[in-house]
Design a protein around this motif. Structure first.
Motif, PDB file in Angstrom:
ATOM      1  N   GLY A  47       0.794  -1.210   0.000  1.00 54.54           N
ATOM      2  CA  GLY A  47       0.000   0.000   0.000  1.00 54.54           C
ATOM      3  C   GLY A  47       0.837   1.275   0.000  1.00 54.54           C
ATOM      4  O   GLY A  47       0.387   2.322  -0.430  1.00 54.54           O
ATOM      5  N   LYS A  48       2.061   1.145   0.471  1.00 54.22           N
ATOM      6  CA  LYS A  48       2.857   2.356   0.663  1.00 54.22           C
ATOM      7  C   LYS A  48       3.678   2.718  -0.568  1.00 54.22           C
ATOM      8  O   LYS A  48       3.870   3.895  -0.874  1.00 54.22           O
ATOM      9  N   ILE A  49       4.201   1.731  -1.233  1.00 58.01           N
ATOM     10  CA  ILE A  49       5.001   2.019  -2.432  1.00 58.01           C
ATOM     11  C   ILE A  49       4.394   1.234  -3.591  1.00 58.01           C
ATOM     12  O   ILE A  49       4.904   0.200  -4.014  1.00 58.01           O
ATOM     13  N   LYS A  50       3.314   1.768  -4.121  1.00 58.78           N
ATOM     14  CA  LYS A  50       2.488   0.995  -5.031  1.00 58.78           C
ATOM     15  C   LYS A  50       3.189   0.691  -6.350  1.00 58.78           C
ATOM     16  O   LYS A  50       3.143  -0.428  -6.864  1.00 58.78           O
ATOM     17  N   ILE A  51       3.837   1.696  -6.913  1.00 62.64           N
ATOM     18  CA  ILE A  51       4.443   1.493  -8.231  1.00 62.64           C
ATOM     19  C   ILE A  51       5.522   0.428  -8.133  1.00 62.64           C
ATOM     20  O   ILE A  51       5.574  -0.525  -8.912  1.00 62.64           O
ATOM     21  N   THR A  52       6.340   0.569  -7.128  1.00 60.47           N
ATOM     22  CA  THR A  52       7.387  -0.407  -6.933  1.00 60.47           C
ATOM     23  C   THR A  52       6.797  -1.798  -6.759  1.00 60.47           C
ATOM     24  O   THR A  52       7.237  -2.773  -7.388  1.00 60.47           O
ATOM     25  N   ALA A  53       5.785  -1.865  -5.929  1.00 63.87           N
ATOM     26  CA  ALA A  53       5.193  -3.162  -5.635  1.00 63.87           C
ATOM     27  C   ALA A  53       4.586  -3.785  -6.887  1.00 63.87           C
ATOM     28  O   ALA A  53       4.811  -4.960  -7.195  1.00 63.87           O
ATOM     29  N   LEU A  54       3.867  -2.968  -7.648  1.00 63.42           N
ATOM     30  CA  LEU A  54       3.217  -3.495  -8.852  1.00 63.42           C
ATOM     31  C   LEU A  54       4.228  -4.006  -9.859  1.00 63.42           C
ATOM     32  O   LEU A  54       4.112  -5.113 -10.399  1.00 63.42           O
ATOM     33  N   THR A  55       5.252  -3.204 -10.119  1.00 67.24           N
ATOM     34  CA  THR A  55       6.260  -3.634 -11.082  1.00 67.24           C
ATOM     35  C   THR A  55       6.983  -4.870 -10.573  1.00 67.24           C
ATOM     36  O   THR A  55       7.285  -5.795 -11.319  1.00 67.24           O
ATOM     37  N   PHE A  56       7.227  -4.913  -9.257  1.00 72.73           N
ATOM     38  CA  PHE A  56       7.915  -6.059  -8.684  1.00 72.73           C
ATOM     39  C   PHE A  56       7.071  -7.323  -8.854  1.00 72.73           C
ATOM     40  O   PHE A  56       7.567  -8.400  -9.177  1.00 72.73           O
ATOM     41  N   ILE A  57       5.768  -7.164  -8.674  1.00 73.82           N
ATOM     42  CA  ILE A  57       4.870  -8.314  -8.801  1.00 73.82           C
ATOM     43  C   ILE A  57       4.881  -8.835 -10.234  1.00 73.82           C
ATOM     44  O   ILE A  57       4.895 -10.042 -10.487  1.00 73.82           O
ATOM     45  N   MET A  58       4.919  -7.914 -11.198  1.00 76.05           N
ATOM     46  CA  MET A  58       4.965  -8.350 -12.593  1.00 76.05           C
ATOM     47  C   MET A  58       6.212  -9.168 -12.843  1.00 76.05           C
ATOM     48  O   MET A  58       6.191 -10.205 -13.496  1.00 76.05           O
ATOM     49  N   ALA A  59       7.331  -8.676 -12.305  1.00 77.37           N
ATOM     50  CA  ALA A  59       8.567  -9.416 -12.476  1.00 77.37           C
ATOM     51  C   ALA A  59       8.486 -10.777 -11.793  1.00 77.37           C
ATOM     52  O   ALA A  59       8.963 -11.795 -12.304  1.00 77.37           O
ATOM     53  N   TRP A  60       7.825 -10.794 -10.639  1.00 74.95           N
ATOM     54  CA  TRP A  60       7.669 -12.052  -9.884  1.00 74.95           C
ATOM     55  C   TRP A  60       6.903 -13.058 -10.732  1.00 74.95           C
ATOM     56  O   TRP A  60       7.286 -14.222 -10.873  1.00 74.95           O
ATOM     57  N   LEU A  61       5.806 -12.592 -11.327  1.00 75.34           N
ATOM     58  CA  LEU A  61       5.028 -13.488 -12.165  1.00 75.34           C
ATOM     59  C   LEU A  61       5.838 -13.960 -13.360  1.00 75.34           C
ATOM     60  O   LEU A  61       5.755 -15.106 -13.783  1.00 75.34           O
ATOM     61  N   ALA A  62       6.650 -13.051 -13.868  1.00 72.45           N
ATOM     62  CA  ALA A  62       7.451 -13.419 -15.038  1.00 72.45           C
ATOM     63  C   ALA A  62       8.453 -14.506 -14.670  1.00 72.45           C
ATOM     64  O   ALA A  62       8.588 -15.512 -15.364  1.00 72.45           O
ATOM     65  N   ILE A  63       9.139 -14.337 -13.564  1.00 72.42           N
ATOM     66  CA  ILE A  63      10.175 -15.309 -13.218  1.00 72.42           C
ATOM     67  C   ILE A  63       9.544 -16.626 -12.768  1.00 72.42           C
ATOM     68  O   ILE A  63      10.111 -17.704 -12.972  1.00 72.42           O
ATOM     69  N   SER A  64       8.358 -16.548 -12.197  1.00 73.13           N
ATOM     70  CA  SER A  64       7.726 -17.779 -11.733  1.00 73.13           C
ATOM     71  C   SER A  64       7.195 -18.612 -12.894  1.00 73.13           C
ATOM     72  O   SER A  64       6.956 -19.818 -12.743  1.00 73.13           O
ATOM     73  N   GLY A  65       7.021 -17.973 -14.015  1.00 73.55           N
ATOM     74  CA  GLY A  65       6.580 -18.729 -15.181  1.00 73.55           C
ATOM     75  C   GLY A  65       5.076 -18.770 -15.331  1.00 73.55           C
ATOM     76  O   GLY A  65       4.492 -19.812 -15.642  1.00 73.55           O
ATOM     77  N   ILE A  66       4.441 -17.677 -15.052  1.00 74.73           N
ATOM     78  CA  ILE A  66       2.999 -17.587 -15.232  1.00 74.73           C
ATOM     79  C   ILE A  66       2.717 -17.017 -16.614  1.00 74.73           C
ATOM     80  O   ILE A  66       3.239 -15.944 -16.946  1.00 74.73           O
ATOM     81  N   PRO A  67       1.972 -17.692 -17.436  1.00 75.51           N
ATOM     82  CA  PRO A  67       1.680 -17.120 -18.746  1.00 75.51           C
ATOM     83  C   PRO A  67       0.747 -15.925 -18.577  1.00 75.51           C
ATOM     84  O   PRO A  67      -0.061 -15.909 -17.623  1.00 75.51           O
ATOM     85  N   PRO A  68       0.852 -14.940 -19.429  1.00 76.39           N
ATOM     86  CA  PRO A  68       1.709 -14.829 -20.613  1.00 76.39           C
ATOM     87  C   PRO A  68       2.936 -13.983 -20.342  1.00 76.39           C
ATOM     88  O   PRO A  68       3.448 -13.329 -21.227  1.00 76.39           O
ATOM     89  N   PHE A  69       3.368 -13.937 -19.085  1.00 77.46           N
ATOM     90  CA  PHE A  69       4.567 -13.133 -18.795  1.00 77.46           C
ATOM     91  C   PHE A  69       5.796 -13.757 -19.458  1.00 77.46           C
ATOM     92  O   PHE A  69       5.836 -14.963 -19.743  1.00 77.46           O
ATOM     93  N   SER A  70       6.794 -12.930 -19.661  1.00 80.12           N
ATOM     94  CA  SER A  70       7.894 -13.311 -20.551  1.00 80.12           C
ATOM     95  C   SER A  70       8.627 -14.567 -20.073  1.00 80.12           C
ATOM     96  O   SER A  70       8.976 -15.434 -20.862  1.00 80.12           O
ATOM     97  N   GLY A  71       8.818 -14.660 -18.732  1.00 82.45           N
ATOM     98  CA  GLY A  71       9.596 -15.787 -18.227  1.00 82.45           C
ATOM     99  C   GLY A  71       8.975 -17.121 -18.589  1.00 82.45           C
ATOM    100  O   GLY A  71       9.682 -18.114 -18.801  1.00 82.45           O
ATOM    101  N   PHE A  72       7.661 -17.174 -18.679  1.00 85.62           N
ATOM    102  CA  PHE A  72       6.986 -18.425 -18.974  1.00 85.62           C
ATOM    103  C   PHE A  72       7.444 -18.996 -20.305  1.00 85.62           C
ATOM    104  O   PHE A  72       7.838 -20.155 -20.410  1.00 85.62           O
ATOM    105  N   PHE A  73       7.457 -18.140 -21.331  1.00 90.91           N
ATOM    106  CA  PHE A  73       7.776 -18.635 -22.676  1.00 90.91           C
ATOM    107  C   PHE A  73       9.215 -19.138 -22.752  1.00 90.91           C
ATOM    108  O   PHE A  73       9.485 -20.217 -23.252  1.00 90.91           O
ATOM    109  N   SER A  74      10.090 -18.340 -22.216  1.00 83.27           N
ATOM    110  CA  SER A  74      11.495 -18.712 -22.375  1.00 83.27           C
ATOM    111  C   SER A  74      11.830 -19.948 -21.536  1.00 83.27           C
ATOM    112  O   SER A  74      12.487 -20.885 -22.010  1.00 83.27           O
ATOM    113  N   LYS A  75      11.359 -19.957 -20.302  1.00 85.19           N
ATOM    114  CA  LYS A  75      11.700 -21.091 -19.445  1.00 85.19           C
ATOM    115  C   LYS A  75      11.042 -22.365 -19.948  1.00 85.19           C
ATOM    116  O   LYS A  75      11.661 -23.437 -19.982  1.00 85.19           O
TER     117      LYS A  75
END
Lengths: 102, 352, 634, 191
Positions: free
Chosen positions: C366-394
């Motif tokens: 709640g306090k640092i929303k932009i950071t948190a949101l972007t971080f979450i996107m990266a988290w989803l990407a590295i975890s391999g959730i489609p259609p984030f980038s990490g999913f396709f490559s991994k």
């Protein structure tokens, strides 16, 4: 003047050279040492002239001239050095001037 | 050696012994005359009478002086270095006398003597490096002064000796340079050749080498320790210089050597610059050979006497130099001028 | 192309020189200059990329660099599909990080030095990817190593930072040693070091029987630079450097140099099955091994560091099994999301007064929303959730791994599960749950300035859509599209692919594997959710139950200690022995003895120097007599 | 005995006597004068060797210039007699005699090898090589370069001597000279 064997002059030269050596080694006075060196040079000159006569070759004479030139230059510089040393140390005795041995 | 004549011939002609003895004795006699001459000239210059008691016009004065010198007590001071003290006057006299050996005082002539056809050379020794001989011997003149000054063991004498050695060395150089110019013109080291080279009046070296003549003349004054260059014996400063401690005949020997020096120097000036024994135009007269020779010898004597007169004239006219002036003149004027003279002469000889 | 590509590396170099020389004068302007320099490089890289896209490549010499005898090294550049992608990543991500660093490093006392190093790094990295010969590659290789050392130890007054820099440098030396020897072998065998020359003469390496050796030696260098087992130990410590540095060097670019190198030499590695096998084994092991260590670590940056090591392992699996394009694809997407993760971590730390312990965070969403949101996107990407980038490559890597050997896939999948779990743990502990932040710090929590958040957003965008350029062929077939990324890189890996003949899996199997990947990722996230949000499973109790496993993991398998005990201590002990005994006793002793001998002799000889000239003269005369005597009587 | 032989022996004895005098006489001025005697005798020997020119140049250079310079310097510096040679000097004295004998034997052996052994002992011959013309021709043709170099050497020596004597060496600073002397004496005493 055909009666004197050439080697007499050589032996005379040897004696004078030896005397010069003795002078250089035994004397304490730098000026006298210098004179002894002149004596040696002259002994060499005598030898040169004797050989020049024996070989009938003018080069001995030329050499004698060169030696004289060198001797003159040496005396000029050498005496200047001795005078300089005397002005600095008030002595011309070489055993008083041995700063290398400190 | 079959006869006395032959023996005499051998002794007199071949060895030159007689000639040498004659010349030396003549020189000593001339020195005697010169002492009188100097006193007379000085008197004349100073408007005095000079010596006039011994003999007519005082011409026997030198003899009286000689007697006085010989009869005075010969004092040898106790503090002197005896050997050097005694030998110094002799050392001083020696070069003055032997220098004259190579000076030609006349041409050579061939005469019949004791049935031998002999060529008489009016010169003691005609050596082919005569001029070098003169330079060499002249430089020895200083030893008498140094030895005398040192042997006297006296500070004034010592300073005199020091001054003389410095002065001699300094003025030998311009003298040598002047001589070199003369030698370059004549192309020979033999004095006779130098004389015959000056056959006409205009060929006299005084006209061809005016600068060299002046240099040589001044240097000759210095070499003879005459005023204005008599610093080694400057009375006012050094009592008597190197001869302070001398008396009697030893002092006289110094005097004799000084006058002998003057004679030799004058004769050299005459020989080198004034045509020596040559009389310009004499050959045209076609005189008998003996007369010609005598005239030439006379000419030599006249020239030399004239130079001697100038020596004395200068002595009683000019004051003495100061020591630094002497050195400055020697090294800063005479030597460069001498070098210039040599260069100019060399250029002339090479290009004309 | 020749007319401008030389500007690409030149601009950062100029920036480095300007900042290095005048940094203390420029102060705040240093970051601007550095960013502009990299921006220009990026724009030219885009231009070069577009030209490559049109099929124009470049491989040529600009000038002669070194000429010694028969050896000649030219300053030659090679712009092809692979290097243009790398250039884009390096300069693009580099530019974003430079911008971010402007905010992050604001107020630091030697900003000029920082940006000079950063620019120098970009220059070196560009040289590394652009060079057309091994020597330039090596130059860039060592250059980035140097910059890495300098930047890790940027806070040189902090002993741990200085030590970490030294460690990174020394460990890299081990790898570089092998790398250099590999280069020597190639040069002595072939006589050339240009890529094209090696490509044409690779048969000679094979016939000389050194291809495996050379490949393994080159891979040794890659191990060091890309932090693979056992040379990974420097990377966690490298987190001592400023966070932008971690993002740029130790996540996005430098550590991928090894992957790039292996990809670049795909034609060489394809000749050696052994080497490929070794790469796969090391990659697999590292992927799993590093992931487990990330499970229990509480330092936000170290977790990411282990994650990086693990992801690099995946890339090596990719290039090891022959799926070069997949490896490079993962390299690119990883650069996006891992840079984003690091920058996000940096932003979090920025907000929390440089706090790095995730146990002291929480409820920051709640306090640092932009950071948190972007971080979450990266988290989803590295975890391999489609259609984030990490999913396709991994997923592509894992599919190819399955084709290589199912066991590899299995370990990879386990690693992916762990990855999803620890990343979720990181996110939950940081942004969700109850706040454990120090109350004193909590008052000052604030969102980062624009200059930091904008790069975050750009990277987040890339992390989300970056994967779409490489949609697997069988998926793209659904609408008649194609895997653009693969096609683009096709020419580079053509030779290797032709030799390897990758096995094709059936569509059904591929769909199955894809589904499995998604399930694994979701499983990992769910487990973390249970443990850290719902608190259904108490992590502390779990740790207490499996105390041995926990402490082993927590202490990083005691690898550092093992190296200390097994390798360093013997060396230290031996060095001490060499120092105290060999050096001090024997060598110094010899020197001292010789000095003593000289002294003793001198004691005698110096009596000769009496100072009396006569003595010297008499010795001279004796010499004359001797020489004369020899001459007379011999 | 021919005149030349008499002259040779005379000059030889003078030369050796002078040489001995130079070496043994404690007074430097006497030494110098002995050296002059030696030089004169040597000039005589040169004449006997048909080297007239060299003989005269020798007189002019050595006796006329160099020795005068020596005497000048000795007198200028007011050098006293050498005190008795003691300690190492005594040893050096005997040692030098040994060296003298060794050198003489060796150099004499040269003469023996070259001349005594020959069937006809070579005598000094009448020759023209010592004349000014011969020497001059040689000096200015074949040996012109050494001749010019010799002139450079003399110039250098002149400048060097001037420089050395122009230097201010603390003259007029008797206190400093005394200090140096004191230091020297202390050093001596320490020995």
């Amino acid at each position: 003047m055909l009666s004197i064997p050439v080697h007499y002059f050589l032996i005379l030269g040897a004696i004078l050279f030896g005397l010069g050596v003795v002078g250089v080694i035994t004397r304490r006075n730098a000026i006298v040492i210098f004179m002894s060196i002149e004596l040696m040079l002259n002994a060499v000159n005598l030898t040169f002239l004797a050989f020049s006569n024996y070989l009938n070759n003018v080069e001995g004479h030329i050499f004698v001239f060169m030696i004289m030139v060198v001797a003159a230059a040496e005396v000029a510089v050498g005496l200047a050095i001795i005078v300089a040393i005397f002005r600095l140390r008030e002595t011309v005795h070489v055993d008083d001037i041995r700063l290398l041995k400190w | 050696m079959d006869s006395f004549g032959d023996l005499l011939f051998y002794l007199v002609i071949e060895t030159g012994f007689l000639k040498a003895a004659l010349v030396v004795n003549l020189l000593l006699v001339v020195v005697m005359i010169l002492t009188l001459m100097e006193r007379k000239i000085s008197a004349w210059i100073q408007e005095r009478h000079g010596p006039n008691r011994v003999g007519p016009w005082g011409i026997l004065q030198p003899i009286a002086d000689g007697v006085k010198f010989f009869t005075k007590e010969d004092i040898v001071p106790s503090h002197v270095d005896k050997f050097l003290y005694i030998i110094a006057p002799l050392v001083s006299l020696f070069p003055a006398l032997v220098t004259f050996a190579v000076v030609p005082f006349g041409d050579q002539m061939t005469v019949n003597m004791f049935d031998h056809l002999v060529t008489i050379q009016f010169q003691v020794a005609d050596i082919n490096v005569g001029i070098l001989y003169i330079v060499g011997i002249a430089s020895l003149g200083v030893y008498g002064l140094i030895v005398g000054g040192f042997g006297s063991n006296n500070k004034y004498s010592m300073l005199g000796g020091l001054r003389s050695s410095a002065q001699m060395i300094s003025y030998e150089l311009p003298m040598g340079l002047a001589i070199i110019s003369v030698v370059m013109l004549s192309g020979s080291l033999r004095l006779n050749d130098i004389v015959t080279d000056q056959s006409s009046l205009l060929a006299w070296n005084i006209f061809r080498q005016p600068l060299g003549f002046i240099i040589f003349f001044v240097a000759a004054f210095a070499e003879t320790n005459r005023l204005p260059f008599d610093l080694p014996e400057a009375e006012q400063e050094l009592v008597g210089g190197y001869h302070t401690e001398y008396s009697s005949m030893k002092f006289s020997a110094f005097m004799i050597s000084e006058y002998s020096h003057i004679i030799t120097a004058s004769s050299l000036v005459a020989t080198l610059y004034l045509g020596g024994w040559q009389i310009p135009g004499l050959a045209a007269l076609n005189l008998p050979i003996v007369a010609e020779q005598l005239l030439q010898i006379l000419a030599f004597i006249v020239k030399t006497s004239f130079i001697i007169f100038i020596f004395m004239w200068v002595r009683w006219t000019l004051p003495r130099f100061r020591y630094d002036q002497l050195m400055n003149l020697g090294w800063k004027s005479m030597v460069p001028l001498g070098l210039l003279n040599v260069v100019l002469t060399a250029a002339v000889v090479a290009f004309f | 192309m020749e007319d401008f590509i030389w500007l690409i590396p030149l601009m950062p170099l100029l920036g480095a020189i300007i900042n290095g020389l005048f940094g203390h004068v420029l102060k705040g302007k240093a970051g601007l200059i550095a960013s502009i320099a990299v921006l220009i490089s990026f724009l030219y890289s885009v231009k070069a990329f577009l030209m490559v896209l049109d099929g124009v490549t470049f491989d040529g010499d600009l000038f002669t660099w070194i000429a010694a005898g028969s050896f000649q090294a030219n300053f030659g550049l090679r712009i092809d599909q692979l290097s243009s992608v790398m250039m884009l990543v390096v300069s693009g991500v580099g530019f974003l990080i430079h911008v971010y660093a402007n905010g992050y490093m604001h107020g630091d006392r030697s900003v000029g030095r920082f940006f000079a190093y950063m620019n120098l790094f970009v220059f070196s990295m560009l040289m590394l990817v652009m060079g057309n010969n091994l020597l330039l590659l090596y130059l860039g290789w060592e250059g980035v190593g140097l910059c890495s050392y300098l930047l890790i130890g940027y806070f040189y007054d902090k002993p741990s930072a200085a030590k970490a820099g030294l460690k990174a440098f020394l460990v890299n030396r081990v790898g570089d040693f092998g790398f250099a020897i590999g280069i020597f072998i190639i040069f002595t065998t072939i006589g050339t070091i240009t890529y094209s020359g090696i490509f044409e003469n690779v048969e000679r390496l094979v016939s000389a029987g050194v291809v495996t050796t050379a490949s393994l030696l080159l891979f040794m260098g890659a191990c060091g630079k890309s932090a693979q087992f056992p040379l990974y130990i420097w990377l966690p410590d490298a987190m001592e450097g400023p966070t932008p540095v971690s993002a740029l060097i130790h996540a996005a670019t430098m550590v991928t140099a090894g992957v790039y190198m292996v990809a670049r030499f795909s034609f060489l590695f394809s000749y050696s099955e052994t080497a490929m096998l070794v790469i796969v084994i090391i990659g697999t092991f590292t992927a799993l091994f590093a992931a487990t260590m990330a499970l229990v670590n509480n330092d936000i940056k170290r977790v990411l560091a282990y994650s990086t090591i693990s992801q690099l392992g995946y890339m090596f699996i990719g290039v090891g099994v022959g799926a070069y394009a997949a490896g490079v694809f993962h390299l690119m997407t990883h650069a996006f999301f891992k840079a984003l993760l690091f920058l996000g971590a940096g932003a979090v730390m920025h907000s929390l007064a440089d706090e790095t312990n995730i146990q002291k965070m929480g409820a920051l969403y709640g306090k640092i929303k932009i950071t948190a949101l972007t971080f979450i996107m990266a988290w989803l990407a590295i975890s391999g959730i489609p259609p984030f980038s990490g999913f396709f490559s991994k997923d592509e890597i894992l599919a190819n791994a399955y084709a290589y050997h199912p066991l590899v896939w299995f370990f990879g999948a386990v690693g992916a599960f762990i990855t999803a779990f620890y990343m979720s743990r990181l996110v939950f502990l940081t942004f969700f749950g109850e706040s454990r932040v120090d109350p004193e710090v909590e008052k000052h929590i604030h969102e980062s300035p624009r200059v930091m958040t904008i790069p975050l957003m750009v990277l987040a965008f890339l992390a989300v859509v970056g994967g779409l350029v490489g949609i697997p062929q069988f998926v793209a077939d659904l609408w008649g599209g194609s895997n653009h990324f693969h096609h683009f890189l096709e020419p580079v890996f053509a030779a290797a692919n032709e030799r390897l003949h990758l096995a094709h899996l059936s569509h059904a199997l591929e769909y199955g594997l894809m589904l499995a990947s998604v399930l694994i990722a979701l499983g990992g996230i769910y487990l973390a959710y249970l443990m850290y949000i719902k608190k259904a499973i108490d992590p502390d109790a779990l740790a207490a139950k499996y105390k041995g496993a926990y402490t082993t993991l927590y202490n990083k398998y005691y690898v550092d200690e093992g190296i200390d005990a097994g390798l360093l201590n013997p060396i230290v002990v031996m060095s001490r022995w060499l120092w105290h005994f060999v050096d001090e006793r024997i060598i110094d002793g010899l020197v001292n003895v010789s000095a003593k001998i000289v002294m003793l002799i001198s004691l005698l000889v110096r009596r000769v120097q009496t100072g009396y000239v006569q003595h010297y003269a008499s010795v001279m005369v004796i010499g004359v007599i001797l020489v004369l005597g020899y001459y007379l009587f011999s | 005995m021919a005149l030349e032989s008499i002259l040779f022996w005379l000059f030889a004895m003078l030369a050796v006597g002078g040489g001995v005098g130079v070496v043994v006489h404690p007074n430097p001025v006497k030494s110098a004068l002995f050296l002059v005697v030696t030089f004169f005798a040597l000039a005589g020997e040169y004449v006997l060797l048909m080297a007239h020119f060299v003989a005269i140049v020798h007189i002019a250079v050595y006796a006329g210039a160099i020795m005068v310079l020596f005497l000048f310097v000795i007198m200028l510096l007011n050098v006293q007699e050498e005190s008795r040679l003691a300690g190492v000097w005594g040893f050096m004295r005997y040692f030098s005699v040994v060296l003298f004998v060794a050198l003489f034997v060796q150099l004499g052996y040269f003469g023996y090898q070259g001349f005594f052994g020959a069937e006809n002992v070579p005598l000094v011959r009448e020759t023209e090589i010592g004349t000014v013309e011969q020497i001059g021709t040689a000096l200015f043709s074949q040996y012109v370069l050494p001749f010019e170099i010799a002139s450079i050497l003399l110039l250098t020596a002149m400048i060097g001597a001037l420089y050395l004597s122009k230097q201010k060496l603390g003259l007029g600073e008797p206190a400093r000279a005394a200090r140096v002397k004191e230091a020297l004496h202390e050093k001596e005493e320490a020995h």
